[in-house]
Design a protein around this motif. Structure first.
Motif, short mmCIF file in Angstrom:
data_model
loop_
_atom_site.label_atom_id
_atom_site.label_comp_id
_atom_site.label_asym_id
_atom_site.label_seq_id
_atom_site.Cartn_x
_atom_site.Cartn_y
_atom_site.Cartn_z
N SER A 26 20.43 45.29 -61.70
CA SER A 26 21.79 44.87 -62.06
C SER A 26 21.77 44.13 -63.39
O SER A 26 20.73 43.60 -63.81
CB SER A 26 22.35 43.95 -60.98
N PRO A 27 22.91 44.06 -64.07
CA PRO A 27 22.97 43.30 -65.33
C PRO A 27 22.59 41.83 -65.13
O PRO A 27 21.92 41.25 -65.99
CB PRO A 27 24.43 43.44 -65.75
N VAL A 28 22.99 41.24 -64.01
CA VAL A 28 22.67 39.83 -63.74
C VAL A 28 21.16 39.65 -63.61
O VAL A 28 20.57 38.74 -64.21
CB VAL A 28 23.40 39.34 -62.47
N THR A 54 26.36 49.52 -62.04
CA THR A 54 26.98 49.65 -60.72
C THR A 54 26.27 48.81 -59.65
O THR A 54 26.79 48.65 -58.55
CB THR A 54 27.01 51.12 -60.25
N LEU A 55 25.09 48.28 -59.99
CA LEU A 55 24.33 47.50 -59.00
C LEU A 55 24.77 46.05 -59.00
O LEU A 55 25.07 45.47 -60.04
CB LEU A 55 22.84 47.58 -59.30
N LYS A 56 24.76 45.46 -57.82
CA LYS A 56 25.07 44.04 -57.66
C LYS A 56 23.78 43.23 -57.73
O LYS A 56 22.68 43.77 -57.52
CB LYS A 56 25.76 43.79 -56.33
N LYS A 57 23.92 41.96 -57.99
CA LYS A 57 22.78 41.05 -58.07
C LYS A 57 21.89 41.20 -56.83
O LYS A 57 22.38 41.26 -55.71
CB LYS A 57 23.28 39.61 -58.17
N GLY A 58 20.59 41.30 -57.07
CA GLY A 58 19.62 41.41 -55.99
C GLY A 58 19.39 42.82 -55.50
O GLY A 58 18.48 43.06 -54.71
N LYS A 59 20.18 43.77 -55.96
CA LYS A 59 20.03 45.17 -55.56
C LYS A 59 19.28 45.92 -56.66
O LYS A 59 19.44 45.63 -57.84
CB LYS A 59 21.38 45.84 -55.31
N PHE A 60 18.49 46.89 -56.26
CA PHE A 60 17.75 47.69 -57.22
C PHE A 60 17.45 49.05 -56.62
O PHE A 60 17.63 49.27 -55.43
CB PHE A 60 16.44 46.98 -57.63
N ASP A 61 16.98 49.94 -57.45
CA ASP A 61 16.54 51.25 -57.00
C ASP A 61 15.34 51.64 -57.84
O ASP A 61 15.16 51.13 -58.95
CB ASP A 61 17.66 52.28 -57.15
N VAL A 62 14.52 52.52 -57.31
CA VAL A 62 13.37 53.04 -58.05
C VAL A 62 13.45 54.55 -58.02
O VAL A 62 13.60 55.15 -56.95
CB VAL A 62 12.03 52.56 -57.45
N ILE A 63 13.34 55.15 -59.18
CA ILE A 63 13.33 56.61 -59.29
C ILE A 63 11.97 57.01 -59.86
O ILE A 63 11.62 56.60 -60.98
CB ILE A 63 14.47 57.11 -60.20
#
Length: 142
Positions: free
Chosen positions: A59-61, A105-114
């Motif tokens: 996320s940007p934050v 589109t991601l909120k603070k504390g959320k992430f994804d790995v591709i």
């Protein structure tokens, strides 16, 4: 491998611990990267090939808080992924690259790995771009 996990946790103790509190956890990112490595491996001719490119979407934050840790965090995750691939009998086309990309589109504390299977010359080019991005290398476009 548990020693490497302990090492990852140890790197971020002390002053860095405050940065990761209420934010992304390096161990969570590493575990997700391993999961994606196993999910996206290629199997052929009796061999297994692990992906070499790992895009961590943040996320940007979280990006604002973590950007200074990205080179160290990426290097530690790359080392861990290499070890896990070897441990599981997988080959890699060169060294893996972990890079962090902002996903609005991601909120603070959320992430994804591709995880992607990418040829070594492309990974080398992307690594040079990442090093320049962090002020750790020359401009690859010059």
């Amino acid at each position: 491998m548990s020693k490497m996990e302990d090492g990852l946790e140890g790197i971020f103790e002390g002053g860095a611990q405050a940065v990761f509190k209420q934010s992304l956890n390096p161990v969570q990112i590493t575990k997700r990267a391993v999961k994606e490595m196993n999910r996206n491996k290629l199997v052929g001719s009796g061999r297994q090939y692990a992906p070499t490119l790992y895009n961590v979407l943040v996320s940007p934050v979280d990006d604002k808080k973590l950007v200074g840790f990205y080179p160290t965090l990426a290097r530690e995750i790359e080392t861990y992924l290499t070890g896990r691939a070897q441990e599981n009998g997988m080959e890699m086309d060169g060294s893996p690259l972990v890079r962090f990309i902002v996903d609005d589109t991601l909120k603070k504390g959320k992430f994804d790995v591709i995880a992607e299977n990418v040829a070594s010359p492309i990974v080398k080019k992307l690594r040079a771009e990442e090093m320049f991005r962090y002020g750790l290398g020359p401009d690859p476009s010059s």
